[in-house]
Design an enzyme around this catalytic site. Structure first.
Site, short mmCIF file in Angstrom:
data_model
loop_
_atom_site.label_atom_id
_atom_site.label_comp_id
_atom_site.label_asym_id
_atom_site.label_seq_id
_atom_site.Cartn_x
_atom_site.Cartn_y
_atom_site.Cartn_z
N GLU A 197 54.63 -7.91 -5.90
CA GLU A 197 54.61 -9.04 -5.75
C GLU A 197 54.53 -10.21 -6.99
OE1 GLU A 197 51.22 -9.59 -3.36
OE2 GLU A 197 52.10 -8.71 -1.56
N CYS A 217 48.09 -14.15 4.61
CA CYS A 217 47.95 -15.19 3.67
C CYS A 217 48.97 -16.18 3.89
CB CYS A 217 48.01 -14.62 2.15
SG CYS A 217 49.25 -13.72 1.49
#
Lengths: 649, 649
Positions: free
Chosen positions: B318, B414
């Site tokens: 990421e 998240c």
């Protein structure tokens, strides 16, 4: 009478190659690769990841002290080195090398357990783990590579020691795995032993080896899945964390092989298995299994293969993905997978008597497989992308597996020795034979002694292929003999013409072979065809290649390198209306045809202000593009590389 | 006198949004998202991965029995829900919801250890592990999210209970981490607490929180690397296997932050850190830190940002990769990272008094952030690609992280609550103010009560932006006051005109704001600009976008979907010489401007024989392309999606 006919290769020691294209690569096997790989497996290459594989064997043999180092299949480094040595000895005797190999074989023999088992990882590090993790343990895979080496060494030298060692191991495996209640009903997590057992059967005549291969193939994918059950057993120990969420299709165990319709999962596992399936189809006259092979082959080459003969398009898991999913920059296309593709295609060509398979075999050999090794024989590609931006090949990212330069050696070093054994055994691809016919598959200059049924033929092939399309074939029979000599007419050949003893004959090819039946005594065939450079496009369903073209000449895929074309290769358009120009550069890569094209390049004009996005109109500048064979990229200054170019429409 | 000036937002409860574009999304927060996420954190969403996060708190509070489930930062699901609730309560009081939140806060209070520590993972599962693995443990990250929620809840309700809980935790952290010998000289593996401590300081006035934030920022990246040292300590326990080969740049700890010149590593970590750096630059008048922020911002938006405001181009880790490396199909572009980008950009705009930052903030809000949530508020994208082939998004491959449809909830959740809190706090982006000026950043219809120094202004904004470029601003002063009202002129505005009380005024923008200074009493501003659909290209160094264009209208990036354009979107060429046609479809996505373009499509003609590669000339068919806003893709029948189209040159 057999319904499924099969052909066989000529023995390697009956073929002497001296070819304008291949010679420099083949010479490396003996001069560079085998000594280099010997140093590598003995941890003597400075700066390379240590292999430790010979030391593991020495420790297991009681000849050295220490701990096992490496991965579970570390032994295969030694096996593949021995196999390459065997093929090399077949063509070029070398008593010193043979003595070294004999010593290694002695060590392997001493490392063998009393019950026949050989595997230094499980012997030294996890003795209680034997056969408890077939999914990851690679014991049967490793056994397979040792068996292949033993067969090759026996064929090269006539010495039985290694063969006997491996027969003892094979006997133990046959006792351990099978349908009986006291046997394990499992199969390898990584296929390889299946094709090796067939080979072992073919040289020893011991049928239980063949039957064991069939057992492994037929039990594979039976429900419930062996690997998913195995991991539920108490004491099961995961070896590779990435297999936490194991998917059976990864190892082609999601379905029985006869029900599989697509090339799925880990590419090397797949093609090694398909090889064994083809072998078993021939040995058992098993049409159903052959039909599976045809289906899987077609799916693979019609939907899931790079133009370079690369397979396995996912960087994660080295695996096949879905139809037409062929990304160019972040793919895997492992060198070993293309080797397996070539081995499978060769088997299919022989079973189906069809040169169409050889077109693919040749594509793999001249592109991805040859790409796997540097021109100096000292560094290797594991991953073979079709588009490289060195700057992006960053560890810890989605591009971390792509290397912009060949590596000296690898921790998981399957590819370097696999290339070595492939080059060393290149002869097996050139001819196929049965009792009545001799087939010339590849255009590689060589002299061969061919036994075709009751006839002995001396064959001499001379060509400058793939740079030129003239092939002279001289046939000399010990005694005049009526046989068929079949010569492949490749799919890319234009204006093919054939002369027999100077007389033009009409050329009609069937399944890609022109078949000449006559009484051969002292005759000359001359095949000529033109192989101009050409533009090739991909099926529009290949999303990554839509609107792009690739340059080919014969089987050679061409690529652009930054060295010749500057950076930002992705900004280039090629003008497919302008002719491709070809010339031979004798100094480049030991002599190579390079190809020039006209094109345009998107200019950086208007972007001087560092903006990332803007409404600027694109500005195009005319350029001349220079392409070199894909197999040779990365042998000069490191830089960008590109196979599929945008087409100016 | 301060060299670094700063602006502040208007309090959320002083802004009432009623906007043609945003209203339907904002309504979802209260109606769908908050209840849905409440169900999710209580494991009541059928078919979704269970969160267990409320249950973890209940167990830690002694109110329930059982074991911890989830990842180390599972507590943040609850924190982000509370923060979204707080923002929602700011704008729309809801006693029932507030009572539920109070109960949750009570549970959190009971889960707090006597020393102030809060973290259910380490309290329940690894009590001996506290602070031993800052690299992966996320304790400080989780603390930060709880602090942010506590600050927001205090601002919304005036209730101190949660704030007091978090001050106790902050006090304990300040004692634990710092430069003294008896303190840990470490810092968070995932930044977040730094910006939260600044917020905590700003509402409490307790300066040690600000100093602790500065400590974390300044110690970060000091040699030797804390994380590499930490893992050498006896008893260190790895949490995530993928961090076996940890690279400090992943967490921006490879260099002190003041020496960093490029946006490196994990994207969310990076932008959360940059936010704190910007805050500290203002609080401490730290020009060096501000210069770092400017350098990092510029690198990010000029070299490493998608046109959609997405950042983090590697599917693995990421993370940011290298300059101009912006792959469209296998990228990450996490929703949370764009939220962090918007938060950082907003801070920079306020520090630099420059609307150029708002152009980027707006891009992130209208594209990647809004893309993160479905139109029904019930499913979410974590990863935001710019090109999707659903067939390729296969688990266990390089594309496994890309989802062709929004997911109900995530194990690592998240993004969904982060989108919720962003929508709920959208008001903070609309205005900035200092004692003398009010800045209108975004064109969102609203009414606001603005205190500008000693003046109280009622502002009413009416617009149909981004579909139309007319913005009416009514200013009503309680008492006539001489102030500056600054209105942003976005970079994409064409033919901008401004009228004050019906009189045209000359429009000269400075750093993207037109500034009107006058005595305001009861005045009307009318800004009009045209925002025709336009073609945008990428810098030619962005290899993935070379030869491609994208359609935009105002801040909206447009995309093609299979539903409107058939499959094989990669085979389309757009004709940029033909005009783009726009029309409003009131029924589509709750009302949206769609854009049509002329183009060509590579036909499948000539490829009927299943060949993968051939010399076929490309056949092109004329087509009409229909584009919809990128943020709304994936809200109809699943299918292909494409942002960057090939340009017919």
């Amino acid at each position: 009478m057999k319904n499924i006919k099969n052909q066989h290769p000529l023995p390697l020691n009956q073929i002497r190659i001296h070819d304008v294209f291949w010679q420099k690569h083949l010479d490396l096997v003996k001069k560079e690769i085998i000594p280099y790989q010997w140093a590598a497996i003995n941890d003597q290459v400075p700066g390379a990841e240590p292999s430790h594989s010979m030391e593991n064997f020495r420790i297991a043999a009681g000849l050295s002290e220490g701990e096992f180092h490496g991965v579970v299949f570390q032994d295969t480094d030694v096996a593949k080195w021995l196999e390459a040595v065997a093929y090399s000895l077949s063509c070029r005797p070398d008593p010193e090398l043979e003595a070294t190999a004999d010593e290694v074989i002695g060590v392997i023999g001493r490392a063998q357990c009393p019950d026949g088992y050989i595997n230094t990882y499980f012997t030294l590090k996890e003795p209680e783990g034997r056969w408890t993790n077939l999914m990851e343990g690679h014991e049967l895979y490793t056994a397979g590579h040792l068996m292949e080496a033993a067969v090759a060494y026996y064929q090269a030298t006539g010495k039985r020691a290694f063969l006997d060692i491996m027969c003892r191991f094979a006997d133990y495996i046959c006792e351990t795995f099978g349908p009986n209640e006291d046997q394990i009903h499992g199969y390898p997590g990584h296929q390889e032993i299946e094709l090796a057992l067939v080979k072992l059967y073919q040289v020893t005549g011991i049928r239980r080896y063949l039957e064991e291969a069939r057992y492994f193939i037929d039990i594979r994918g039976a429900a419930p899945n062996y690997f998913l059950e195995e991991r539920k057993k108490p004491g099961f120990k995961q070896i590779f964390t990435e297999f936490k969420n194991y998917r059976p299709d990864y190892s082609q165990s999601h379905l029985p092989v006869r029900e599989q319709t697509a090339a799925d999962g880990h590419a090397v596992r797949a093609v090694y298995m398909y090889c064994a399936m083809a072998d078993l189809a021939a040995e058992y006259q098993d049409q159903e299994l052959l039909d599976s092979c045809i289906r899987l082959w077609n799916n693979m080459v019609e939907k899931r293969m790079y133009i370079t003969g690369g397979i396995g398009s996912s960087g994660i898991s080295e695996r096949f993905t879905t139809d037409y999913d062929l990304p160019n920059a972040n793919n895997y296309s492992e060198t070993c997978a293309s080797i397996g593709l070539a081995l499978f295609g060769l088997r299919m060509a022989r079973l189906q008597n069809d040169a169409g398979y050889i077109d693919i075999v040749e594509r793999a050999l001249y592109n991805t497989i040859l790409d796997g090794i540097a021109l100096d024989g000292k560094s290797f590609f594991y991953v073979n992308p079709l588009e490289v931006w060195p700057d992006n090949c960053m560890e810890g990212t989605s591009m971390g597996h792509v290397k912009p330069v060949r590596q000296k050696w690898f921790g998981v070093a399957c590819c370097p020795p696999n290339v070595a054994r492939t080059l060393a055994s290149l002869g097996q691809y050139i001819y196929s034979a049965d009792s009545d016919s001799l087939y010339l598959n590849l255009f590689i200059s060589n002299e061969a002694d061919a036994v075709v049924g009751d006839a002995a033929l001396k064959i001499r092939v001379k060509t400058r292929f793939p740079f030129e399309g003239q092939v002279k074939i001289h046939v000399q029979a010990d005694a005049p003999a009526e046989k068929t000599i079949a010569v492949r007419i490749p799919d890319y050949a234009r204006e093919a013409k054939l002369k027999v003893n100077g007389q033009a004959v009409s050329l009609s090819a069937e399944k890609g072979f022109v078949r000449l039946r006559r009484v051969w005594s002292d005759d000359t065939l001359e095949l000529t065809f033109s192989i101009p450079p050409r533009f090739v496009r991909a099926n529009p369903n290949v999303r990554e290649d839509a609107g792009k073209v690739c340059i080919m000449k014969g089987p050679l895929v061409y690529a652009l390198e930054e060295t010749d074309n500057g950076s930002r290769l992705a900004s280039l358009y090629v003008d497919t209306r302008a002719p491709l120009l070809e010339h031979f550069e004798p100094e480049l890569f030991g002599g190579v045809a390079v190809i020039e094209a006209k094109g345009l390049k998107i200019s950086e004009k208007g972007w001087e202000d560092n903006r990332l996005y803007a409404e600027n109109e694109p500005a195009l500048e005319p350029v001349t593009l220079k392409a070199i064979p894909y197999a040779y990229w990365g042998n000069r200054t490191p830089g960008e590389m590109l196979v599929w170019m945008k087409e100016k429409l």
